[in-house]
Design an enzyme around this catalytic site. Structure first.
Site, PDB file in Angstrom:
ATOM      1  N   ASP A  23       0.885  -1.170   0.000  1.00 36.38           N
ATOM      2  CA  ASP A  23       0.000   0.000   0.000  1.00 36.38           C
ATOM      3  C   ASP A  23       0.917   1.213   0.000  1.00 36.38           C
ATOM      4  OD1 ASP A  23      -1.668   2.104   0.539  1.00 36.38           O
ATOM      5  OD2 ASP A  23      -2.438   1.331   2.436  1.00 36.38           O
ATOM      6  N   LYS A  87       2.812  11.235  -3.494  1.00 36.46           N
ATOM      7  CA  LYS A  87       1.754  10.552  -4.252  1.00 36.46           C
ATOM      8  C   LYS A  87       0.792  11.547  -4.907  1.00 36.46           C
ATOM      9  CE  LYS A  87      -1.801   6.984  -3.467  1.00 36.46           C
ATOM     10  NZ  LYS A  87      -2.291   6.034  -2.441  1.00 36.46           N
ATOM     11  N   GLU A 187      -7.239   0.449  -4.628  1.00 36.56           N
ATOM     12  CA  GLU A 187      -7.301   0.350  -3.166  1.00 36.56           C
ATOM     13  C   GLU A 187      -8.646  -0.211  -2.680  1.00 36.56           C
ATOM     14  OE1 GLU A 187      -6.076   4.303  -2.091  1.00 36.56           O
ATOM     15  OE2 GLU A 187      -4.053   3.938  -2.822  1.00 36.56           O
ATOM     16  N   ASP A 212     -13.168   5.590   2.387  1.00 37.08           N
ATOM     17  CA  ASP A 212     -11.759   5.674   2.783  1.00 37.08           C
ATOM     18  C   ASP A 212     -11.426   7.090   3.256  1.00 37.08           C
ATOM     19  OD1 ASP A 212      -9.014   5.771   2.961  1.00 37.08           O
ATOM     20  OD2 ASP A 212      -8.629   4.731   1.080  1.00 37.08           O
TER      21      ASP A 212
END
Ligand code: AMP
Length: 619
Positions: A23, A87, A187, A212
Site C-alpha cells: 500500500d 503521491k 485500493e 476511505d
C-alpha cells in the site's frame, strides 16, 4: 487478521516466489504478505515498531536519502529538504497542482506548465516517480530484512480514481525500486479482498461501497463484484479532506479558549507543532474516552467528546455528500448497496462509523485494522497471482507492455502489461516539422524505456497528412487487443480524417522464457533506463526551449533591451553546452536559468500585445 512480526529463518517462506502486497499511501505506506503457515494476510513489522512507514523522504546535507519516521522528524526544521505527499504529484503537471501549491513546503518546478512536475531539493531535481521509488525501495529493504529473503515481485495499490498516467508512474516507481510490479490494483478492491468479499464463498453479484477517510484525503468508491471480477462503478471524494482537518478544528478551538491569536502560530512554529501533536492525541483519545485534558506551556488544553463531534460533523457531512454523488453516478440507490467497507485511520472515530452506517442504513465493516486493510488485500491478490489461491478467477492479461516509439527513441506505453484483454487505448500525437506529410508509427512490445531494447512488432506510415504547421495535426493512435491477444493498431489524423490500420499478433514467436527474460532485463536495467529516459526528456525539453526562444527573439528583437539580448544569448549558449553533456540536472538547471531570464520580458511583450489589441475596444 492478526498482526505479528515474522522472523523466519526456515520454512516455506524461503521459496523462490515471494510476492508482497504494497500500500503506497499518501501519508503512510506498508507491506503485507500471506503468512506461510496460517495462510492469513499479515502486515510486516519490525519487532515492536509500527507496520506503517511514513511516506516522507528527507535529503540530508550529503544528499543521503532517508525514508520513514526519521525523515518525518525533519518536516518542521527542514521543510525544503523533506518531501511528503509525493503521491499527490504522481502523473501531474504543474498546471494540475498549482492551485494547491501552498500545501507543499518544498519546491515544485513550474518551468513548463504542460509537462510533468519535478521537485527541486538543493541542486538536484526529482520526479515524483523517483521520489515514490525511494519509499518503495525502503519498503523492499525492510521486507527483505524481516523475511530474510530477496523480494523482487509486488502488487501495488492505487486509488480507484488514478488515471493511466498515474498508474504507469506507480509502475515505473516500482521498477526503479527493483520491483517487478505484477499488478496495480485499486485500493477499494484490495480492501474488499481483505474482508473476503469476492471469494468463491460469495459468488453472487454484490455491490460494495468502500469509504476511505485517511489523514489528508477522502474517497468513496462503489464496486460491483461478480465472479471474482471487480468493476468500479463510480468514485468520488476530496483529495484535501481528512483527519488533519479534525486536528485543525481542535487547534482552532483551543486557540479561542486560550485567547491565542491565530497569527501567533505562524510566528511560533514550535507552539504550532506542539498544539498539532496534542490535537491529534486528543482526537485519538476521544475515540475511546469522553474527555481529553492536558496542559502545555501554561495553556489548559481540554475538549469533550461532544464538542469534538460538533466540530467535525461538517467534515463528515461533506464526506456523506460525496457518498451521495458516488451512489448517483453509479446509477443505483443507497439500498442496493450490500456491504460497506471502512478504510483509513480516521474511520476509527466513532462518529464517522455511526454517520456512515446511518447513511447507508446498515452496519459497516470495520473489523480489520483500517490502516492495514489495503495492504492486506494487496497481499491476497499477490497470493492469487502466485497461484496459491484458486478461489478467484483471473482474467486473461497481456504478458508485456505494448506501445509506440516517440521522440528520442522512447517507448510510449499504450497498453501496460498485465492489462485485461480485450483492451483498448488511444493517445494523440502531433508532427514535429512544418508541412510534415507523413508520420511513421513503430509498434513495440516490452518493458524497457528505450525502444531499441524492446521488440519491434510492426511499423507503418500514416501518409497524406495535409500540410499544416508543426504541432497542429492531431494524430490519434489507438491500440485494440482482442480476446485472442491480437493487436490492431490504427492511426488517424483527426482534422482531415486520413487513417491507416494494421493488425499484429504480439505474442507470435515469443516463448514464455523470452517473455520472462524481457521482464527480468527491464528490472535489471530499470535504473539506467529511467535515468536515460529522464536525460532524453530533459534534452528534448532543452532543444525545444532553445528553438522557441530563438524564434521569439528573432520576432521581437526591437522590443528587447541590449542587456536582455546579451543575457539571453549567454543563457542559450550555456544550455546548448549543457545539452552536449549527459547530465540531466545540469540541463534542467540551465533550462530554469534561461526561463528565469526570458519570462519577465516574454510576459511584458505579451501584455503589450494584448493592450494594443484591446485598444479602443470595450469589454
Ligand atoms: P491514514 O492516512 O489512513 O494512515 O490515516 C491517518 C489518519 O488517521 C490521521 O489523521 C490519524 O490522526 C488518524 N487516526 C489514527 N488513529 C486514530 C484514532 N484512534 N482515532 C481517530 N483518528 C485516528
Amino acid at each position: 487478521m492478526s498482526k505479528i512480526s515474522i522472523n523466519i529463518a526456515t520454512g516455506s517462506l524461503q521459496q523462490a516466489e515471494m510476492i508482497v502486497g504494497i500500500d503506497l499511501g499518501t501519508t503512510n505506506s506498508l507491506v503485507a504478505i500471506i503468512h506461510p503457515e496460517n495462510k492469513k494476510a499479515v502486515a510486516l513489522q519490525e519487532h515492536d515498531s509500527s507496520s506503517l512507514v511514513p511516506s516522507v523522504i528527507y535529503f540530508d546535507e550529503l544528499n543521503n536519502i532517508i525514508v520513514g519516521d526519521v525523515a518525518k522528524q525533519h518536516l518542521e526544521a527542514s521543510p525544503q529538504n523533506t518531501i511528503f505527499s509525493a503521491k499527490r504529484l504522481m502523473g501531474k503537471s504543474y498546471n494540475d497542482v498549482k492551485q494547491n501549491e501552498d500545501f507543499f513546503s518544498y519546491k515544485i518546478i513550474d518551468d513548463n506548465t504542460e509537462s510533468l512536475v519535478k521537485v527541486q531539493v538543493g541542486n538536484q531535481f526529482y520526479s515524483p516517480i523517483e521520489l515514490s521509488s525511494f519509499i518503495l525501495k525502503e519498503l523492499k529493504n525492510r521486507a527483505e530484512h524481516i523475511l530474510k529473503t530477496p523480494i523482487t515481485k509486488a502488487v501495488i495499490t492505487v486509488p480507484a480514481y488514478f488515471n493511466d498516467a498515474q498508474r504507469q508512474a506507480t509502475r515505473d516507481a516500482g521498477k526503479l525500486a527493483g520491483l517487478d510490479v505484477l499488478r496495480i490494483i485499486n485500493e477499494p478492491t484490495a480492501a474488499s479482498l481483505a474482508y473476503g468479499i469476492g471469494t468463491s464463498a460469495s459468488q453472487s453479484e454484490q455491490t460494495i461501497a468502500v469509504y476511505d477517510l485517511g489523514g489528508g484525503t477522502f474517497d468513496v468508491s462503489i464496486l460491483k463484484i461478480n465472479n471474482g471480477i471487480f468493476e468500479v462503478l463510480s468514485t468520488n471524494g476530496n483529495t484535501y479532506l481528512g483527519g488533519d482537518d479534525f486536528d485543525k478544528s481542535i487547534i482552532e478551538y483551543w486557540l479561542e479558549q486560550n485567547n491565542i491569536a491565530k497569527d501567533e502560530l505562524k510566528q511560533n512554529k514550535q507552539l504550532a507543532q506542539g498544539l498539532r501533536l496534542r490535537a491529534e492525541e486528543a482526537k485519538k483519545q476521544l475515540s475511546n474516552a469522553d474527555e481529553y485534558t492536558t496542559t502545555y506551556h501554561n495553556y489548559a488544553l481540554s475538549i469533550s467528546k461532544e464538542k469534538f463531534e460538533n466540530l467535525i460533523q461538517p467534515f463528515i457531512n461533506t464526506t456523506l455528500q460525496h457518498c451521495k454523488n458516488a451512489v448517483k453516478d453509479a446509477n443505483i440507490s443507497v439500498d442496493e448497496i450490500d456491504t460497506v467497507v471502512m478504510v483509513g485511520g480516521s474511520t476509527r472515530v466513532p462518529l464517522v462509523n455511526k454517520s456512515v452506517s446511518n447513511f447507508f442504513g446498515k452496519p459497516v465493516n470495520n473489523s480489520v485494522n483500517p490502516d492495514e486493510v489495503v495492504a492486506l488485500g494487496a497481499a491476497i491478490q499477490a497470493d492469487i497471482l502466485a497461484g496459491n489461491n484458486k478461489d478467484f478467477l483471473l482474467l486473461d492479461i497481456t504478458p508485456l507492455s505494448l506501445g509506440i516509439e516517440t521522440m528520442g527513441g522512447l517507448m510510449d506505453v499504450l497498453i501496460p502489461r498485465n492489462s485485461k484483454v480485450p483492451s483498448k487505448a488511444a493517445r494523440q500525437y502531433t508532427t514535429q516539422k512544418d508541412g510534415q506529410g507523413s508520420m511513421r508509427i513503430a509498434v513495440f512490445q516490452g518493458e524497457r524505456d528505450l525502444v531499441k531494447d524492446n521488440r519491434k512488432l510492426a511499423e507503418f506510415n500514416l501518409t497524406n497528412i495535409p500540410g499544416m504547421p508543426a504541432g497542429l495535426p492531431k494524430v490519434e493512435v489507438s491500440f485494440m487487443v482482442n480476446a485472442d491477444g491480437i493487436l490492431k493498431v490504427k492511426a488517424q489524423e483527426l482534422r482531415s480524417g486520413v487513417e491507416q490500420t494494421i493488425e499484429v499478433k504480439p505474442q507470435y514467436g515469443l516463448t514464455d522464457e523470452e517473455v520472462e527474460k524481457m521482464l527480468m532485463d527491464s528490472i535489471t536495467h530499470a535504473k539506467d533506463d529511467i535515468a536515460t529516459r529522464a536525460l532524453v526528456e530533459a534534452q528534448t525539453e532543452g532543444e525545444q526551449l532553445l528553438e522557441t526562444t530563438e524564434k521569439f527573439i528573432t520576432k521581437n528583437t526591437a522590443l528587447l533591451t541590449k542587456e536582455e539580448l546579451t543575457t539571453t544569448a549567454q543563457a542559450m549558449q550555456a544550455l546548448q553546452l549543457a545539452l552536449t553533456m549527459n547530465d540531466k540536472n545540469l540541463i534542467q538547471t540551465k533550462i530554469e536559468e534561461l526561463n528565469n531570464i526570458s519570462r519577465p520580458y516574454a510576459e511584458r511583450i505579451m501584455d503589450n500585445a494584448i493592450n494594443v489589441a484591446m485598444k479602443g475596444k470595450t469589454i
